[in-house]
Design an enzyme around this catalytic site. Structure first.
Site, PDB file in Angstrom:
ATOM      1  N   HIS A 185      44.696  35.132  41.684  1.00 43.96           N
ATOM      2  CA  HIS A 185      44.025  35.963  42.689  1.00 43.96           C
ATOM      3  C   HIS A 185      45.077  36.448  43.674  1.00 43.96           C
ATOM      4  O   HIS A 185      45.825  35.651  44.222  1.00 43.96           O
ATOM      5  CB  HIS A 185      42.955  35.141  43.409  1.00 43.96           C
ATOM      6  CG  HIS A 185      41.888  35.952  44.059  1.00 43.96           C
ATOM      7  ND1 HIS A 185      42.126  36.766  45.139  1.00 43.96           N
ATOM      8  CD2 HIS A 185      40.567  36.083  43.794  1.00 43.96           C
ATOM      9  CE1 HIS A 185      40.982  37.348  45.508  1.00 43.96           C
ATOM     10  NE2 HIS A 185      40.020  36.951  44.696  1.00 43.96           N
ATOM     11  N   GLU A 203      37.458  15.710  38.110  1.00 40.95           N
ATOM     12  CA  GLU A 203      37.907  16.579  39.201  1.00 40.95           C
ATOM     13  C   GLU A 203      39.008  15.911  39.991  1.00 40.95           C
ATOM     14  O   GLU A 203      39.973  16.539  40.417  1.00 40.95           O
ATOM     15  CB  GLU A 203      36.726  16.904  40.116  1.00 40.95           C
ATOM     16  CG  GLU A 203      37.047  17.932  41.205  1.00 40.95           C
ATOM     17  CD  GLU A 203      37.388  17.328  42.569  1.00 40.95           C
ATOM     18  OE1 GLU A 203      37.496  18.099  43.535  1.00 40.95           O
ATOM     19  OE2 GLU A 203      37.555  16.088  42.672  1.00 40.95           O
ATOM     20  N   ASP A 249      26.791  45.282  38.399  1.00 39.51           N
ATOM     21  CA  ASP A 249      28.027  45.028  37.648  1.00 39.51           C
ATOM     22  C   ASP A 249      29.243  45.320  38.526  1.00 39.51           C
ATOM     23  O   ASP A 249      30.214  44.559  38.537  1.00 39.51           O
ATOM     24  CB  ASP A 249      28.095  45.904  36.393  1.00 39.51           C
ATOM     25  CG  ASP A 249      27.281  45.322  35.237  1.00 39.51           C
ATOM     26  OD1 ASP A 249      26.646  44.268  35.421  1.00 39.51           O
ATOM     27  OD2 ASP A 249      27.288  45.932  34.150  1.00 39.51           O
ATOM     28  N   SER A 268      58.811  49.336  53.758  1.00 40.94           N
ATOM     29  CA  SER A 268      57.682  49.993  54.404  1.00 40.94           C
ATOM     30  C   SER A 268      56.355  49.387  53.969  1.00 40.94           C
ATOM     31  O   SER A 268      56.176  49.001  52.815  1.00 40.94           O
ATOM     32  CB  SER A 268      57.694  51.476  54.062  1.00 40.94           C
ATOM     33  OG  SER A 268      56.451  52.053  54.380  1.00 40.94           O
TER      34      SER A 268
END
Lengths: 760, 760
Positions: A700, A435, A677, A639
C-alpha cells in the site's frame, strides 16, 4: 325503473370490481413471474422477475434495531469464559478444539457454511514442561563461574481463588517466538527501549559498543521484533527484554491480582518476526504443495532473545556499572539506579550474564475457521469480520475478548437468517490461527484467496482485543470508513453515559484522544500493523477498520498496549472482575461492529466515502510537504509539483464521484453495481504489486507499518523509508531511490483518481 | 326473467370487460413506468425502469449482418494508401500527424470520444540523413588498413513506377534500435542464427571462441534482440545481422519489385530490446512525473549491432576461412561456401571487418490514440481492439494493413452509433505508438491504467499485420477465446472459396497449419510476444487474440515472418499489387475482427469459455509431465502429484462453472454480471504479481514469451526457465528454484479454479 337503476348500479359495481381485480391481477400476476429462463426480447412486454425486485429492495429497517437490542452481555461473558478457560497457543490441541467449537457454534447459530482451513507453517516453542533444560537467564559469579541467580522459569499463580489454571504447566513458559537458541555469556549493556535512536545514542554519543554484549532493553514504544532486529544488526550477542514498572504500572495503583497493572512476576511473551505470515512461504500460501524457503534464507533472528519481569530484571540492572543514564532512559524499578554499562559495577565487576535459550522453531498447523452467510442479492461481495483465536496464554483479553463479541454478533445474524432474513451481500466471519506469531493465519488465507478477495471483498472489520479499558472508543481504519464508524457509533447506547452523553459517539467525541478532526467528528486513527487487518490492507488493498474500547491514555500515559498484555495474568478473572464487570463495554463493541457490518452488507449504495479518503491523502501530502521531508526535498531541488497535481486530481475525481453517487438512480441495478465496484476497488488502486523498497509484500503506497516500528504506521512509506535510509547512511546516489519512490507515489495517487472517473 | 338473464349477461360482459381492461392497464401502465428515481420498497408495487429493460434486452440481431456486409474493401485500400504514403517511425512528425488523423477520423465516424495520450520515452535512431557519419560495415585490407568495401547506406528504389517514395531520405537508414555505438575492428565468426544452441556448438563442440570477434548471424528463427543478447553475453565485439536468401526467398520465385520475396538490397530493421515498454520506466508509465532509470542500469545492448542485406553479406561470407559449416548452418547466397571462421581464408587472411555504428538513444514522444464507444448497459466493461501505428518505413504491411482494417471496423460501429445503436459494453479502439521499439505505447498505457483495466477489461483484440498471405487464417489467442474465433469465422464469407468451402472457417479448417485439435476445430495458437497484446496478457492478465491472414508455411517453409518484413520495400504497391489485390483478405480480416468485437461487446453472457481454457491447461500439464521436464523431475524425486491435483481441480471447477452459465437466468441482471465477472477475471487469476524469475513484469504463470525467443512462448515458463538454467549451468542448489516455480504454478492454477467456484 328502480330495477333499471339497480341494473346500472350493479353494472357499475361489476365493472369497477372487474377493473380493480383486473388491475391487481395484471399487476401482480406478471410481477412475481419470477426467475424464468426465457429472456425477454427488446420489444415484447417486460416482466419484473423477483431477482430485480430483490436487487432494488431497501434493506429491512428493523434489522439494525434487532441487532443492537439483541446483543446480550451474558452470552458474551459465557463465550469468554469458554474461550479463556485453557491456554490455547497456535498449533496446540486446545486451539484446534476451539476452532472446531467455533465452527460448530456458527452452524448451530444458523450460518450457511462454516469450515476450517489449515496451513502448515513454521512456529516456535520454548522447551516442553518436562524437559531438563528450560529457558533462563543467569547471573554468574564470574566468566564460566557459579550461578548466583536464575530468572523465574514460569510466572507463579497470584490469586489462589481464581488463578486456578494459572501456573499449570500447560501454559507456555515465557519466551519470544522465533528467538535464536544457544547458551551465551557476556557483559551486559542497557539499551533503553532498543529503538534505532537508542542504539545510535550508545554508539555515536556515548561511544559504548554493544558488539559482543548481552543487551537488555525495556519493552514498550515499538514492536519487540524491531528491537531484536536492531540488536542483532548492531552486534549484540543476545537480547533480554524486560517490562519496566514505569511502562507497565501506575504509581499507587494496585497490580494484579488486586488490579490491572503488571506485577513483578508478570512477563510479556511475543513474537520477534518482523514480516507477516509464515516465514517459510513469503508471498504464497502455506498449502501442501507450497515450496518452503530454507530457514537460513529467512530473516528470523539468530541471536537469543528472552523476556523477563521486573523482579528478575532488578537483579541485573541493580548492579550495573558505567555512567548513570539520562533521565529519559531511567525506568522505575525500586532501588535501581539506571546505568548504561557495559558490565557490572566495581563490587560485581567479575560477574557475567548467561542466557540459556532452547526455544525451537517447529512446523505446526495454523487453523482458521471461516463462517459464511450467503448474500441474497450480491453473494459475490464480501464483508468480512475477523479476529484471531490463538493466545500466548489464557488470552482473556488478547484475543478472546474480541472473539467473545464476534460470536455474539454471529449469533444475532444467524438468528435473523433462521427467521428468513438474508443480507444483500455475503457476510463472512473468520477466526484466525497463529496471529501471535506474525498474523500468520490471516496472511496465508489472504495469500491463498487474493485473486478472489481482490475482486470481491468490500471491507475487513477487525475485532481483536475488544476491551482494554472503559474510557472511550479507540477506532482505527481507512479514511473511506470513518463516516461508517461515526454513523454506527451514533446508534449505539453509551455504556458509560454521563450528563448529555447518550451514545458511544458522544463519549468518543468528548474523549477523543487524538484531538478532533476538522469536521467535528472524533478521530479515527490510521492502521499500522499488529493485528489481522494488515494483510487485507497492505497486501490485498482491502479497506479495513480495527476497533476497541480503551483506557485514558492521557491520564495513564503508559507506552504499553495494556499492562498485563501477553502475560499469564490475562485471565477471565481480570476481565470479569476489573476490566469490564457486567460486560457492558463488550456489549457496546459487539453492537458497534455488528451495526457497521450490517450497514456495509445491506446498503444498496456502499457506505464508503472516497471524498474523505481524498481529503486525508491531501492532508498527508500537506504534512509531508510542510514537514522535514518536504524541506529536505526542496533543498535537494526535488520538486513536489507533480505530487501536488496528483492530490488535486484525486480530490477533484473524488468530489465528482461523490456527486454521482448522490445523484445515483437506485433502481438502476447495474449503475449501482458500477458505483459500488468503483467504491470498493478504490482502495486496491493504492496497491503497487512491486511492493515497498525491501518489503515486496507490503504494497500500500499511502499507509504501511513503519519500518522502524511495525505497530505504528507511515504515510507514503516508500518516501519515508528511502529518506530515512539517507539519514542513516548518507550517499548521494540514494536520492535516486527517493525520487523513484516519489514518482511511484504520484503515479499511484493518479491511478486511484482514474478509477473514480466516469467509467467510459 | 328475460331481463334477469339480460342483466346477468350484461353483468358478465361488464365484469369480463372490466377484468380485461384492468389486466391490460395493470400490466402496461406499470410496465414502462421507466427510470424513476424513487426506489420501490419491498412490499409496494414494483416498477420496470428502462435501465432494467436495457439490461435484459437481447443484442440487436441485425448488427452482425450489417457489420459483415458493410465492410468495404475500397475504404480499406484508401486507408492503407494514406497510412503508407510516408515513412512514419515512432517519434516522427508523420507519426503524430497520423495519430491526429486517426483521432479526427474516429470523431467523424461517430465514436463518442477520441484522444491522444503521450509518453516521453527512450527511443533510438541512426544518424540524420545529412550527418557526415553514416552507419556502415567495412571490409579493410588489413588491420587499420584501407577500405576495400562498404555496405550500402540506404536501400535503393527498385521499382521506378511505384517506388517513388522509396529511397527518399526521410526513411530511416537500416539500423537496429538500441544498438550500442562505436567503431570496432576485428575478425569475423559465423554464428548461424545466433541462438543459444548455435553459440554452444561453436564454443563447446567446435572450440571456436567468439570472444573479441565480430559475429555475423543470419536473421530468422528467433527474435533478433535475443541474438544480440546472446552475442554480447558470449563476448562478441559486435554483431552483424543479415537476411539469407534461404530464409527470405524461395528458389525460382521473383523478388521485389517482381514479387513478394526479399531482393539482395533489402534490409530488415528492428529493435534489440528484450523487455517490453520504455526501457527507462520499467513497471511504471512514462508520464511526466515518472522516475527514469539511468541508462547504464538498463539491460540495453552495449555492443554495436547492424543489419545488412544478402548482397552485402556475400562480400564477407564469400571469403571466410575456417571449416566449412555443417549443412544446417549453410544458407543459399550464390557462390558462397559457408564457413565458421574465425577470420578470412588464406587469400584474404590479413583483411579485417570494421563496424562503424553511430546509432543513438534519444528521448522522444510515443503517441497513442484511443477512441471510445460508450457501452449502453455496462459502460465499465471494455472490449479493446488495437494495433500499433509506427513503422520502420512505409509500413504498408506492418502495421498499416491492420490499422486500415481497424479504421474500417470503427467506421461501421460509428455508423451504427449514428443510427442510434450502442453496444452493451464499451468498445475501445487503440492506435499504439512505438511498438517497433518494444511494444512501448501499449505497455505504457497498460501500466498507467492497470488498476482500471484489471477490473474492467473483458478482452484485447490485436490486428497488427493483417495480411501477409492469402492461404489461410493464422489465429492466436488465449484458450477461452478459441470458440469465439471459431464462431465468428463461421459467419464470414470465404475470400478464397473453392469446392464446398463457404466461410473463412472452412478454409481455415482445411488448411490448419498447426494440425487440427481434438474437437475438430482449426487450431488457435498460443500467444508469445512480438505485438501489443503482450502487456495486456502478460502484465495485466487480460484475455487476448491476435489474427492475420498468412501464407502456406508448409509449402513455403521460410523461417521469416514474411520476406520483406521491416525493409523499405514494404510499400502500398506490395500490398496492392501482390499481397492482396482487391483487398478481399483485408475485408475478411475486418469482418472477422469486427464480429468478434461485436460478440464480446454485445452478448448478455460473455462468450468466453473457461472450459476450453481448463482443457488446454490440462494439456500443457500432460505435455510437461510426459516430456523431458517431467522425466527429469521424476529422476530428481520431485513429485507432480500436487500439480495433477491442481489441474484436475481446475477442470472440475471449470465444468461446474460452464454448467452454471448454461443454466443462468438471463433476466437476473446481477447473476449475469457475477458470472461475467468470473469469466473475464479468470485470466487475471493466472497473474502472479511477483512475476517470473528475472522478469518481474512478465506475470502470467501459464503463458510467457520464451526467454530464449521472445517471439515464441513457453507454457509454465517459470518451470521451463529454471530447468533451462540448470541445463545451462548445473548446480544442485538450483533444484530449489525449480521446486519453487513448480509450487507457484500449482498455487496459481488452484487460485484460478477458486475464482470459478460458487461465489459464496
Amino acid at each position: 325503473m328502480a330495477s333499471g337503476k339497480v341494473v346500472f348500479a350493479v353494472s357499475v359495481v361489476l365493472l369497477v370490481v372487474g377493473l380493480v381485480v383486473g388491475i391487481l391481477l395484471g399487476h401482480y400476476v406478471t410481477a412475481p413471474a419470477a426467475g424464468g429462463n426465457k429472456p425477454p426480447s427488446g420489444s415484447s412486454e417486460p416482466t419484473v422477475p423477483k431477482s430485480y425486485q430483490d436487487a432494488v429492495r431497501k434493506p429491512d429497517s428493523s434489522i439494525s434495531g434487532r441487532l443492537i437490542n439483541g446483543i446480550n452481555p451474558d452470552k458474551i461473558r459465557e463465550n469468554l469464559e469458554y474461550l479463556s478457560a485453557k491456554s490455547h497457543v497456535a498449533g496446540s490441541a486446545v486451539s484446534l478444539e476451539q476452532a472446531e467449537w467455533i465452527r460448530d457454534s456458527w452452524l448451530e447459530q444458523g450460518l450457511d457454511k462454516a469450515e476450517l482451513t489449515t496451513y502448515n507453517v513454521l512456529l516456535s516453542y520454548p522447551p516442553e514442561k518436562n524437559d531438563s533444560q528450560q529457558n533462563r537467564i543467569e547471573l554468574l559469579t564470574s566468566s564460566g563461574g557459579a550461578v548466583e541467580f536464575t530468572t523465574q522459569l514460569r510466572e507463579p499463580p497470584l490469586d489462589p481463588d481464581t488463578d486456578t489454571p494459572v501456573g499449570d504447566l500447560d501454559i507456555l513458559a515465557p519466551f519470544n517466538a522465533y528467538s535464536g537458541s544457544g547458551e551465551i555469556e557476556g557483559d551486559i549493556v542497557y539499551v533503553n527501549y532498543g529503538r534505532v535512536e537508542d542504539f545510535h545514542k550508545l554508539e555515536r554519543e556515548l561511544n559504548i559498543s554493544v558488539i559482543g554484549k548481552i543487551c537488555i532493553a525495556r519493552y514498550g514504544k515499538i514492536f519487540r521484533g524491531t528491537k531484536a532486529a536492531f540488536a542483532e544488526k548492531s552486534g549484540c550477542l543476545g537480547l533480554i527484554l524486560y517490562s519496566d514498572p514505569l511502562d507497565y504500572t501506575v504509581a499507587g495503583e494496585p497490580v494484579y491480582p488486586d488490579g490491572i497493572y503488571l506485577p513483578g512476576t508478570g512477563t510479556q511473551r511475543g513474537t520477534l518476526m518482523s514480516g507477516t505470515g509464515d516465514p517459510l512461504t513469503p508471498g504464497y500460501p502455506a498449502i501442501d504443495s507450497a515450496y518452503r524457503t530454507p530457514i537460513n534464507e529467512t530473516n528470523l533472528p539468530n541471536i537469543p532473545v528472552h523476556p523477563i519481569g521486573y523482579n528478575d530484571a532488578a537483579h541485573f540492572l541493580g548492579i550495573m556499572g558505567g555512567e548513570e543514564t539520562s533521565s529519559d532512559w531511567a525506568g522505575s524499578i525500586s532501588n535501581v539506579t539506571y546505568r548504561y554499562g557495559p558490565g557490572f559495577n566495581a563490587t560485581n565487576q567479575d560477574k557475567k550474564v548467561a542466557m540459556r535459550i532452547f526455544t525451537e522453531n517447529r512446523m505446526a498447523n495454523a487453523y482458521n475457521t471461516i463462517g459464511t452467510i450467503r448474500g441474497s442479492v450480491e453473494p459475490d461481495r464480501y464483508v468480512i469480520i475477523g479476529n484471531h483465536r490463538d493466545a500466548w496464554g489464557y488470552g482473556a483479553v488478547d484475543p478472546s475478548s474480541g472473539t467473545a463479541c464476534m460470536m455474539e454478533i454471529s449469533r444475532l445474524f444467524g438468528s435473523f437468517v433462521k427467521d428468513g432474513w438474508r443480507p444483500r451481500r455475503t457476510i463472512m466471519f473468520a477466526s484466525w490461527g497463529a496471529e501471535e506469531y506474525g498474523l500468520i493465519g490471516s496472511n496465508e488465507w489472504v495469500e491463498e484467496y487474493i485473486q478472489k478477495l481482490g475482486g470481491r471483498a468490500v471491507a475487513y472489520l477487525n475485532v481483536d482485543t475488544a476491551v482494554i479499558g472503559t474510557y472511550t472508543l479507540g477506532a482505527f481504519g481507512t479514511p473511506n470508513l470513518h463516516k461508517t464508524v461515526h454513523q454506527a457509533a451514533q446508534k449505539i447506547p453509551d455504556p458509560n453515559p454521563e450528563g448529555k452523553r447518550m451514545t458511544v459517539y458522544d463519549t468518543w467525541k468528548e474523549r477523543d484522544f487524538f484531538g478532533n478532526t476538522v469536521d467535528g467528528n472524533p478521530t479515527v486513527g490510521d492502521l499500522g500493523s499488529g493485528s489481522d487487518y494488515a494483510s487485507f490492507l497492505q497486501l490485498a488493498g482491502i479497506s479495513a477498520i480495527d476497533l476497541r474500547y480503551t483506557f485514558d491514555r492521557i491520564s495513564t500515559p503508559i507506552p504499553a498496549f495494556y499492562p498485563l498484555y501477553h502475560s499469564v495474568y490475562e485471565t477471565f478473572t481480570l476481565v470479569d472482575r476489573y476490566l469490564d464487570p457486567g460486560f457492558k463495554y463488550h456489549k457496546a463493541m459487539s453492537q458497534l461492529m455488528g451495526e457497521i457490518a450490517r450497514n456495509l452488507a445491506e446498503s444498496i449504495l456502499l457506505p464508503m466515502d472516497v471524498g474523505v479518503y481524498a481529503e486525508y491523502v491531501m492532508g498527508y501530502y500537506e504534512n509531508l510537504r510542510q514537514g522535514n521531508i518536504g524541506q529536505r526535498l526542496t533543498q535537494e531541488g526535488i520538486s513536489l509539483v507533480y505530487m501536488q497535481d496528483a492530490v488535486n486530481e484525486l480530490s477533484e475525481a473524488a468530489n465528482a464521484f461523490v456527486r454521482r453517487v448522490d445523484a445515483a438512480d437506485r433502481t438502476d441495478v447495474l449503475q449501482v453495481r458500477m458505483l459500488n465496484d468503483q467504491m470498493h476497488r478504490f482502495e486496491r488502486a493504492f496497491i503497487d504489486p512491486q511492493g515497498l523498497p525491501g518489503r515486496p509484500f507490503v504494497r500500500h503506497i499511502v499507509f504501511a507499518p513503519s519500518s522502524r516500528d511495525a505497530y505504528s504506521n507511515d504515510k507514503f512509506p516508500g518516501i519515508v523509508d528511502t529518506m530515512f535510509d539517507i539519514d542513516n547512511n548518507p550517499d548521494p546516489e540514494k536520492w535516486n531511490h527517493v525520487k523513484k519512490q516519489l514518482s511511484v507515489a504520484i503515479f499511484t495517487i493518479k491511478s486511484a483518481a482514474s478509477v473514480l472517473l466516469e467509467v467510459a
